[in-house]
Structure formats: structure tokens, C-alpha cells
Design an enzyme around this catalytic site. Structure first.
Site, short mmCIF file in Angstrom:
data_model
loop_
_atom_site.label_atom_id
_atom_site.label_comp_id
_atom_site.label_asym_id
_atom_site.label_seq_id
_atom_site.Cartn_x
_atom_site.Cartn_y
_atom_site.Cartn_z
N GLU A 41 0.84 -1.20 0.00
CA GLU A 41 0.00 0.00 0.00
C GLU A 41 0.88 1.25 0.00
O GLU A 41 1.86 1.35 0.73
CB GLU A 41 -0.89 -0.02 1.24
CG GLU A 41 -1.88 1.13 1.34
CD GLU A 41 -2.80 0.99 2.55
OE1 GLU A 41 -3.69 1.85 2.71
OE2 GLU A 41 -2.63 0.03 3.34
N LYS A 110 -9.22 3.39 -2.57
CA LYS A 110 -9.62 2.70 -1.34
C LYS A 110 -10.94 3.25 -0.81
O LYS A 110 -11.09 4.46 -0.61
CB LYS A 110 -8.51 2.87 -0.30
CG LYS A 110 -8.68 2.03 0.95
CD LYS A 110 -7.45 2.19 1.86
CE LYS A 110 -7.52 1.28 3.08
NZ LYS A 110 -6.30 1.41 3.91
N CYS A 144 -5.94 -3.08 1.54
CA CYS A 144 -5.80 -3.24 2.98
C CYS A 144 -7.12 -3.45 3.71
O CYS A 144 -7.72 -4.50 3.62
CB CYS A 144 -5.04 -2.02 3.54
SG CYS A 144 -4.40 -2.26 5.22
#
Length: 262
Positions: A41, A110, A144
Site C-alpha cells: 500500500e 480505497k 488493505c
């Protein structure tokens, strides 16, 4: 499809140095027969770099994207990399996939931001399922914390994702996500999951490594330790098809019972 997982925090705060790290890893991955290289990430800039993340953010088609496309083309493999994406006045925690010829295939922002740090520095994305075709597989993109929401991963399964790419900045004491949650997500959704972490200390965080490629049988095909590593494993379409036939979770669902979820 042989997949390389680059478990590294790179050089936080320097896009130039991180591109050099990526170039070296791409060369090693290609030499080992990998068709895809996945980073952690926010690999291009570093994760815990505070307000500097906004200064280093670039558009999806910016100079850093061109540099990654050049690396992919020179080494002949696809690359999925994490970076901060600037779009207008907002900054997104993003993941971009480029093909082996340097073509930008997909870009994901994200959707589930973790903690005050991310909510203070990023705008959440609004598109939950982003996919691209690669070497005969449908590849999905996620970052994530997203993978910790079973509804999000199931949406990918229902959309036909075969290999879910999940760059992460997984920190102590949440290593059970890499060890247990990710293999379960792969099994319950009948897909491969490539979960690629950072390592070491960065700001207030201690990243735990343990990057893995989990198969649809819930077994890790590769598992890194807690140091910088490049690990490789295969995503096999034939095994995936056989596993889905033996474990028909998607066919056996009863959506009419799940209305309370939404």
C-alpha cells in the site's frame, strides 16, 4: 499466472528511490518467470509520511505512472502498485494496474479508510468493484482494510474476480488478518487473494510483513516472513475451476434471506 509479491516499505518520502526499488524487483520477478508484480500500500511514496503524502500525490496518468509503465514494459510483466492519487483538490489512497506493455488497465481508490491518519489525509473512493483482464484471469483491486469487510470481497466474487490484489499496510497487533482472515476470504469466495504488506517501523507504526498468496482452498501458496522479501506463487485457473465446482458457495447462496445486511 506466476505472481510476485514485493514485501517492502521502499524508501518512505522518496518517489524517485521507490521507483528504483520497483525497477530492481521487477527485474528479479521477470527473471523468475512472473507475469505480475504487486507492491504494498502506498508503495511509491511511503505510508506514514504525514502531510507529505499530499505533496507527493500525482494524477493516475502523472509522471510516476509513466515511470511505472516504462518499468513494466522494459521487464515485460504487469505491475500493480499503491500510490497517493491527486484528482482536483482531493487525494485518494489508490492502486493502479498496468500491463506488461505499460498500458494502464485499471485504477482503484480505497473505499474503507482506516483510522484517523487515513481519514485526515484521503478521500474515500466510491467504486467498490474494479477489475481488469490479465493473462486469462479476471483481476480485482482492493486495498488493505477493504478486505476485512466480507461484503466487499463477496461483491468481487459475484462479479467474477479470480485473483484479488490487496496491497496493505498491516500493522502490529493485527497480524491475524494476514495469517487467518485472508486465507478464509479466499476460501469462502473461491478466489486467489494476493495480500502484500509493508515491513518494519515507519512513523508510529510497525508493519508485520507476512505477505501471502492464498488459494481458493484456503491454503497459502506463498508466505513471507517479517523482512523485505520478493516471494512468488502461481494462480492456477484450472485449480480455481475445480475448487469452485467442489465448493459451490456462490451457487448455494440464498440472497432473499440477507436483506437485513443492506
Amino acid at each position: 499466472m506466476r505472481t510476485a509479491l514485493l514485501q517492502s516499505s521502499g524508501r518512505p518520502g522518496s518517489t524517485v528511490e521507490n521507483l528504483k526499488v520497483l525497477d530492481g524487483a521487477a527485474g528479479r520477478a521477470a527473471a523468475a518467470g512472473a507475469a505480475l508484480l504487486v507492491t504494498s500500500e502506498l508503495f511509491l511514496t511511503g505510508y506514514a509520511i504525514g502531510d507529505a503524502v499530499a505533496d507527493l500525490a500525482e494524477p493516475a496518468d502523472g509522471d510516476a505512472a509513466d515511470a511505472v509503465a516504462d518499468i513494466a514494459g522494459r521487464h515485460g510483466l504487469a505491475i500493480a502498485y499503491g500510490y497517493p492519487e491527486r484528482d482536483g483538490g482531493g487525494v485518494f489512497n489508490s492502486l493502479q494496474l498496468v500491463s506488461a506493455d505499460g498500458t494502464r488497465l485499471a485504477n482503484y481508490r480505497k473505499t474503507h479508510l482506516f483510522g484517523c491518519f487515513e481519514r485526515d489525509h484521503f478521500v474515500p473512493g466510491e467504486q467498490p468493484v474494479v477489475q481488469a483482464g490479465l493473462n486469462g484471469l479476471t483481476v480485482g483491486l482492493m486495498i488493505c482494510y477493504d478486505v476485512e469487510f466480507p461484503e466487499h470481497v463477496r461483491a468481487h466474487a459475484l462479479a467474477g474476480t479470480d485473483l484479488l490484489i490487496v496491497p496493505t499496510a498491516q500493522m502490529h497487533p493485527f497480524q491475524f488478518v494476514a495469517e487467518s482472515v485472508v486465507p478464509v476470504r479466499a476460501f469462502e469466495n473461491q478466489m486467489y487473494v494476493a495480500y502484500v504488506n509493508r515491513v518494519g517501523h515507519e512513523g508510529e507504526f510497525e508493519f508485520v510483513g507476512l505477505s501471502t498468496l492464498a488459494g481458493p482452498d484456503g491454503i497459502a501458496r506463498a508466505r513471507a516472513g517479517r523482512t523485505e522479501e520478493l516471494v512468488l506463487a502461481d494462480a492456477d485457473p484450472a485449480f480455481l475451476a475445480a475448487s469452485r465446482e467442489a465448493n459451490p458457495y456462490l451457487e448455494d447462496r440464498r440472497p432473499g434471506l440477507y436483506g437485513s445486511l443492506v
